[in-house]
Design an enzyme around this catalytic site. Sequence first.
Site, short mmCIF file in Angstrom:
data_model
loop_
_atom_site.label_atom_id
_atom_site.label_comp_id
_atom_site.label_asym_id
_atom_site.label_seq_id
_atom_site.Cartn_x
_atom_site.Cartn_y
_atom_site.Cartn_z
N GLU A 1 14.20 53.47 54.31
CA GLU A 1 13.58 54.08 53.12
C GLU A 1 13.02 55.46 53.42
O GLU A 1 13.17 56.39 52.62
CB GLU A 1 12.48 53.17 52.56
CG GLU A 1 12.99 51.93 51.84
CD GLU A 1 13.36 50.80 52.77
OE1 GLU A 1 13.10 50.92 54.00
OE2 GLU A 1 13.92 49.79 52.31
N HIS B 1 8.77 41.31 46.01
CA HIS B 1 9.78 41.68 45.01
C HIS B 1 9.11 41.75 43.64
O HIS B 1 9.75 41.52 42.62
CB HIS B 1 10.94 40.69 44.98
CG HIS B 1 11.76 40.69 46.23
ND1 HIS B 1 11.36 40.08 47.39
CD2 HIS B 1 12.96 41.29 46.51
CE1 HIS B 1 12.28 40.25 48.32
NE2 HIS B 1 13.26 40.99 47.81
N LEU C 1 19.77 51.40 55.98
CA LEU C 1 18.58 50.71 55.45
C LEU C 1 17.33 51.38 56.00
O LEU C 1 16.69 50.86 56.91
CB LEU C 1 18.67 49.24 55.86
CG LEU C 1 17.93 48.23 55.00
CD1 LEU C 1 18.41 46.83 55.32
CD2 LEU C 1 16.43 48.31 55.18
#
Lengths: 324, 307
Positions: free
Chosen positions: A60, A129, A58
């Site tokens: 980026e 999101h 995890l």
Amino acid sequence: MANLTLLQAINSALREEMRRDERVIVLGEDVGKNGGVFRATEGLFDEFGAERSVDTPLSESGIIGMSIGMAMYGLRPVPEIQFMDFIYPAFDQIVSEAAKMRYRSGGQYTVPMVIRTPYGGGIRGGHYHSQSAEAYFAHTPGLKVVIPSNPYDAKGLLISAIRDEDPVIFMEPKRLYRSLKGEVPETDYTVPIGKASITRAGKDISVFAYGAMIPICLEAAKKAEEHDIDVEVVDLRSLVPLDIKTIINSVKKTGRAVVVYEAPKTGGFGAEIAAIIAEKAIEYLEGPVLRVAGLDTPFPYTFEHIYMPDSRRVFEAIEKVINF
Amino acid sequence: MISLYKNLFYQSLRIRMVEEKIIEIYPSDKIQSPVHLSIGQEAVAVGICNNLLKTDLLYSSYRSHAYYLAKGANLNKMFAELYGKVTGCGKGKAGSMHLAEKSVGFMGSSAVVASTISHAVGSALASKRLNKNQVCVATFGDGASEEGSYHESLNFASVFKLPVLFVCENNGLAIHSTIDQRHSYKIHEHAKSYNLKSTYIEEGYDFMKINSLISETINEIKLTGLPQVVEIKTYRYKEHVGIGDDHHVPYRSSKDFDNWKSVDPLIQDKTLINEFSEKINAEIEAAVNFAEQSEFPADSELFTDIY
């Protein structure tokens, strides 16, 4: 031809390209075994194995940095950033490294990498999101920014992006992932990057938009038709490179323009469209160029319906320009 | 046949003399790019690169003149790049901090600290997938170990079992901040928490010792396919950026500097300095001349190599 959702079209593009070119690798958080948070990479692990459908830590920044190294080596990595809201830890790798590699090496290296990332609101995802971060990347020379609005374009543009020598930010309107279907060829085909598409031809006013705003603009155009206003909807499809010619020709024809985007209004990409129209076609304008955009707030959860441009707001802008 | 010692000495001295030439030229403003000199740290680059093939790939940072040269890239193209001339390795667009030479596997360098480390990891993944028996090397300073990108890279390389050599050149300084102000950990010890082997060497002036450790390390990496970290203590003679000596600024002690110089073969071994200087000087003069004679890129070059 198959009748596919936008998500299935993405999956089909990845599959076709991975079959055609073994340099193509997908990677990211949960993209392998699990097939991705939205299942865009579903089935690729089974067909191509863990080596080409890679589950990563995890991280980026690490995902993008590693993809850059792979691309410089000669592979064609297609990293996924689960939500565009999570792209910021990788911002440095994208804007400082990927975007500038070709230039700063005097053309010795290119970074043929496609960063796929779902973006945009309308799903009650709240602050992180939902965002639409295209302006940051369109502001960075060296990157291409592509945003499809329908299944046919999604597959054709993604294939073009994977075959491109340069880094492409491929923004997928998650709100449209499963909400609309369209005819998509089962074989490979390309939609050229840098060509806008006139989704609806009209003579009274031009509405420029991209991605998830296209269905909303079409809805507004329908409403306008009831008021005898003939709206032209132009789907930009790629922000960099931008099809300036199609934009200007449309404005010359209609003499009026509205720009629609869901990112915060200030400094958004719509301002660039408005400026280009002012620079190149002001003598054709019969009214102001209006922007319908997200609001200058963090992306809201409870107030999402107020924040997001909808067909009513687009129609109101159209009316205002027509009645100017 | 020239001995290994002489060979490594020659390469190290060549780098030092190149940078001393840069110092000499710099006040003329013919080199306008900021320069981060490797003087004092040459042995590290030479000790590493002596064990690499052209096909092994090396990624570096903005303090990379030494790596560019040690990896076998062309000196003419380096001076031309510093001068901003079209014959430079980056067509005059890169400058000192962003040297790259694909033909010798010098993959490039970036001014953003730690940003190329993950590129080495990605290249190693690609190389492993294509079954090349290659090593990818990332070199960086102690400051870079404070960046998240460094830690992500170690983790990726360890999880994916990739043939990466991470080399930390620990000169103890991040611009003016000393390591005790910045580190709650020891780099080589902390690296072990990523389940990879790491080693430490204190004599960063000793190219023989570095060469031997790196040789062993690279053999192991090629054999096992697993990443390793090597931390090498070294000493930056000059200021962070620029050509000056800044030991008068009270952030480090000139006593340490004197100690380091007292064991630096590039200062102490006068016999070899005398033996090699003339030849190296001739090469440098020719390279400077090449840069002087070269053209600046045409204005139209501003818009090329973007897409």
